[in-house]
Design an enzyme around this catalytic site. Structure first.
Site, PDB file in Angstrom:
ATOM      1  N   PHE A   7       0.827  -1.201   0.000  1.00 61.92           N
ATOM      2  CA  PHE A   7       0.000   0.000   0.000  1.00 61.92           C
ATOM      3  C   PHE A   7       0.865   1.256   0.000  1.00 61.92           C
ATOM      4  CE2 PHE A   7      -3.229  -2.899   1.547  1.00 61.92           C
ATOM      5  CZ  PHE A   7      -4.435  -2.343   1.142  1.00 61.92           C
ATOM      6  N   ASP A   8       0.507   2.198  -0.858  1.00 61.28           N
ATOM      7  CA  ASP A   8       0.995   3.560  -0.715  1.00 61.28           C
ATOM      8  C   ASP A   8       0.320   4.156   0.527  1.00 61.28           C
ATOM      9  OD1 ASP A   8       2.173   6.072  -1.449  1.00 61.28           O
ATOM     10  OD2 ASP A   8       0.254   6.659  -2.307  1.00 61.28           O
ATOM     11  N   LEU A   9       0.812   5.293   1.013  1.00 59.14           N
ATOM     12  CA  LEU A   9       0.210   5.903   2.203  1.00 59.14           C
ATOM     13  C   LEU A   9      -0.668   7.108   1.842  1.00 59.14           C
ATOM     14  CD1 LEU A   9      -0.116   6.003   5.271  1.00 59.14           C
ATOM     15  CD2 LEU A   9       2.036   7.289   5.390  1.00 59.14           C
ATOM     16  N   ASP A  10      -0.046   8.208   1.411  1.00 59.35           N
ATOM     17  CA  ASP A  10      -0.813   9.411   1.089  1.00 59.35           C
ATOM     18  C   ASP A  10      -1.719   9.173  -0.116  1.00 59.35           C
ATOM     19  OD1 ASP A  10       0.458  10.903   3.085  1.00 59.35           O
ATOM     20  OD2 ASP A  10       2.125  11.414   1.763  1.00 59.35           O
ATOM     21  N   ILE A 166      -0.785  -1.165  -4.476  1.00 63.80           N
ATOM     22  CA  ILE A 166      -1.978  -0.322  -4.523  1.00 63.80           C
ATOM     23  C   ILE A 166      -1.569   1.115  -4.263  1.00 63.80           C
ATOM     24  CG2 ILE A 166      -4.249   0.135  -3.515  1.00 63.80           C
ATOM     25  CD1 ILE A 166      -4.325  -2.775  -2.614  1.00 63.80           C
TER      26      ILE A 166
END
Length: 219
Positions: A7-10, A166
């Site tokens: 997963f990306d964060l922002d 993602i």
């Protein structure tokens, strides 16, 4: 089908625009520069900060490094928590964790700050690994971040087909492709229309609910 999910964060786990915008303005004001309109500020969400300041504001590498440090001066104290979880994303993370997926964060944000954010929003327990940039910016591309995440998860080459990245920006899609893994783009983040498809996304979804349903069909 999938075994590992990155997963990306922002723009993917957190809606972080408030803190990011305030910190960009803080850095540019310190440098005596005009503040871009908000539409342009969205372009800062996704790429490494130094890259963003160079590409968007036309800074030299030295100026961009200074701007990055000024940004972090505010972000590391108050800006990091000027955000919120996307409604429903904790449910997605819990579902994946309960079903046995190996979950990793793969963000261009510094690793230590990323851990603090996940702990603050009470989702840290769902992640098997947290990979971000170093304070010195040694993982200055999304490809480098993803490659490090794969290494920490000990993903063998023969299982790269079971890894899904993602994210909400072209950098996530391109980094995934450069690392030989699949990419799922989400439009509830900060991508412009068509950006994710043009960057090579294998799957594109519009809402967090669609993301949950996508994985429910995977099992």
């Amino acid at each position: 089908m999938w075994k590992y999910v990155l997963f990306d964060l922002d723009g993917t786990v957190t809606d972080s625009r408030e803190g990011i915008f305030r910190c960009i303005r803080y850095a540019l004001e310190d440098m005596g520069l005009d503040i871009p309109e908000e539409k342009m500020l969205y372009r800062f969400i996704g790429p490494p900060l130094k890259v963003g300041f160079q590409e968007i504001m036309g800074m030299t590498p030295e100026e961009a490094e200074y701007a990055r440090d000024k940004y972090r001066e505010r972000y590391n104290t108050v800006g990091k928590f000027e955000a919120s979880l996307y409604p429903g994303i904790a449910k997605v993370l819990q579902y994946l964790y309960d079903k046995g997926y190996k979950i990793s964060l793969a963000t261009s944000k510094p690793e230590g700050i990323s851990k603090q954010i996940l702990e603050h929003f009470e989702v840290m327990q769902y992640f098997h690994n947290i990979t971000g940039d170093t304070p010195q910016g040694e993982r200055g591309t999304k490809q480098a971040v993803i490659q490090e995440a794969l290494c920490r998860l000990q993903v063998p080459d023969e299982e790269k087909s079971k890894v899904l990245m993602i994210g909400d920006r072209k950098y996530d899609m391109m980094g995934a492709k450069q690392c030989g893994i699949s990419a799922l783009g989400v439009y509830f983040g900060f991508a412009e229309p068509g950006e994710l498809e043009e960057a090579g996304a294998d799957v594109v979804l519009n809402t967090v609910d669609e993301l949950l349903h996508y994985f429910e069909k995977d099992r």
